[in-house]
Motif scaffolding. Structure first.
Motif, PDB file in Angstrom:
ATOM      1  N   ALA A 187       1.212  -1.006   0.335  1.00 59.12           N
ATOM      2  CA  ALA A 187       0.284   0.170   0.250  1.00 59.12           C
ATOM      3  C   ALA A 187       0.886   0.811   0.180  1.00 59.12           C
ATOM      4  O   ALA A 187       0.503   2.240  -0.437  1.00 59.12           O
ATOM      5  CB  ALA A 187      -1.218   0.320   1.348  1.00 59.12           C
ATOM      6  N   VAL A 230      -4.753   1.663  -3.343  1.00 60.28           N
ATOM      7  CA  VAL A 230      -6.219   1.463  -1.762  1.00 60.28           C
ATOM      8  C   VAL A 230      -6.285   2.049  -2.497  1.00 60.28           C
ATOM      9  O   VAL A 230      -7.847   0.912  -1.373  1.00 60.28           O
ATOM     10  CB  VAL A 230      -4.993   1.565  -1.153  1.00 60.28           C
ATOM     11  N   PRO A 231      -7.308   3.181  -2.324  1.00 58.69           N
ATOM     12  CA  PRO A 231      -9.026   3.280  -2.579  1.00 58.69           C
ATOM     13  C   PRO A 231      -9.767   2.264  -3.598  1.00 58.69           C
ATOM     14  O   PRO A 231     -10.610   1.872  -3.559  1.00 58.69           O
ATOM     15  CB  PRO A 231      -8.312   5.008  -2.581  1.00 58.69           C
ATOM     16  N   LEU A 270     -10.292  -1.613  -2.136  1.00 63.81           N
ATOM     17  CA  LEU A 270     -10.911  -1.573  -0.561  1.00 63.81           C
ATOM     18  C   LEU A 270     -12.677  -2.236  -1.053  1.00 63.81           C
ATOM     19  O   LEU A 270     -13.020  -3.288  -0.580  1.00 63.81           O
ATOM     20  CB  LEU A 270     -10.904  -0.293   0.448  1.00 63.81           C
ATOM     21  N   LEU A 285     -13.625   7.654   2.215  1.00 64.12           N
ATOM     22  CA  LEU A 285     -12.455   6.087   1.307  1.00 64.12           C
ATOM     23  C   LEU A 285     -11.168   6.466   1.082  1.00 64.12           C
ATOM     24  O   LEU A 285     -10.271   5.306   1.522  1.00 64.12           O
ATOM     25  CB  LEU A 285     -13.108   5.576  -0.204  1.00 64.12           C
ATOM     26  N   HIS A 286     -11.073   7.169   0.793  1.00 64.97           N
ATOM     27  CA  HIS A 286      -9.614   7.985   0.765  1.00 64.97           C
ATOM     28  C   HIS A 286      -8.586   8.249   2.190  1.00 64.97           C
ATOM     29  O   HIS A 286      -7.955   7.422   2.855  1.00 64.97           O
ATOM     30  CB  HIS A 286      -9.366   9.572   0.281  1.00 64.97           C
ATOM     31  N   ALA A 294      -8.645   4.192   3.503  1.00 69.10           N
ATOM     32  CA  ALA A 294      -7.386   3.978   2.971  1.00 69.10           C
ATOM     33  C   ALA A 294      -6.245   4.605   3.399  1.00 69.10           C
ATOM     34  O   ALA A 294      -5.133   3.488   3.937  1.00 69.10           O
ATOM     35  CB  ALA A 294      -6.879   4.147   1.216  1.00 69.10           C
ATOM     36  N   THR A 343      -3.794   2.052   6.247  1.00 61.50           N
ATOM     37  CA  THR A 343      -2.236   1.483   5.749  1.00 61.50           C
ATOM     38  C   THR A 343      -1.468   1.352   6.542  1.00 61.50           C
ATOM     39  O   THR A 343      -0.662   1.264   7.511  1.00 61.50           O
ATOM     40  CB  THR A 343      -1.829   2.502   4.041  1.00 61.50           C
TER      41      THR A 343
END
Length: 99
Positions: free
Chosen positions: A8, A15-16, A19, A34-35, A38, A42
């Motif tokens: 990540a 990553v976003p 997910l 969402l960000h 992430a 991480t």
């Protein structure tokens, strides 16, 4: 888990997008959340101690799942995001309330 954290960190932008596949409930999160999920995941994975059975990561996932549930329920989301600044009058003394 550490391998996931390393991956990540090397490709943080991916990553976003991953997910919602790993956590279907994450589809209810708006893009900024969402960000944030992430980034927090991480970070949590990179510092998680395998000896503690990843309790901190589990708690993070529970919290974000609850956030996604709130976003998936329009009535609940409206209640949680409306202004709560109006005065609702005096609060009764709990000692005066008879059970």
């Amino acid at each position: 888990m550490r391998m996931l954290a390393v991956a990540a960190r090397r490709e943080p932008g991916s990553v976003p997008g991953l997910l919602p596949d790993a956590f279907p409930w994450a589809r209810s999160l708006p893009e900024p959340d969402l960000h944030a999920f992430a980034v927090e995941l991480t970070d949590a994975l990179s510092i998680a101690d395998p000896a503690d059975d990843s309790a901190s990561v589990a708690q993070l996932l529970i919290a974000w799942r609850h956030t996604a549930q709130a976003h998936s329920d329009p009535e609940l989301l409206a209640a949680l995001t409306r202004s709560h600044e109006e005065d609702r009058g005096p609060v009764p003394d709990p000692r005066d309330v008879v059970a």
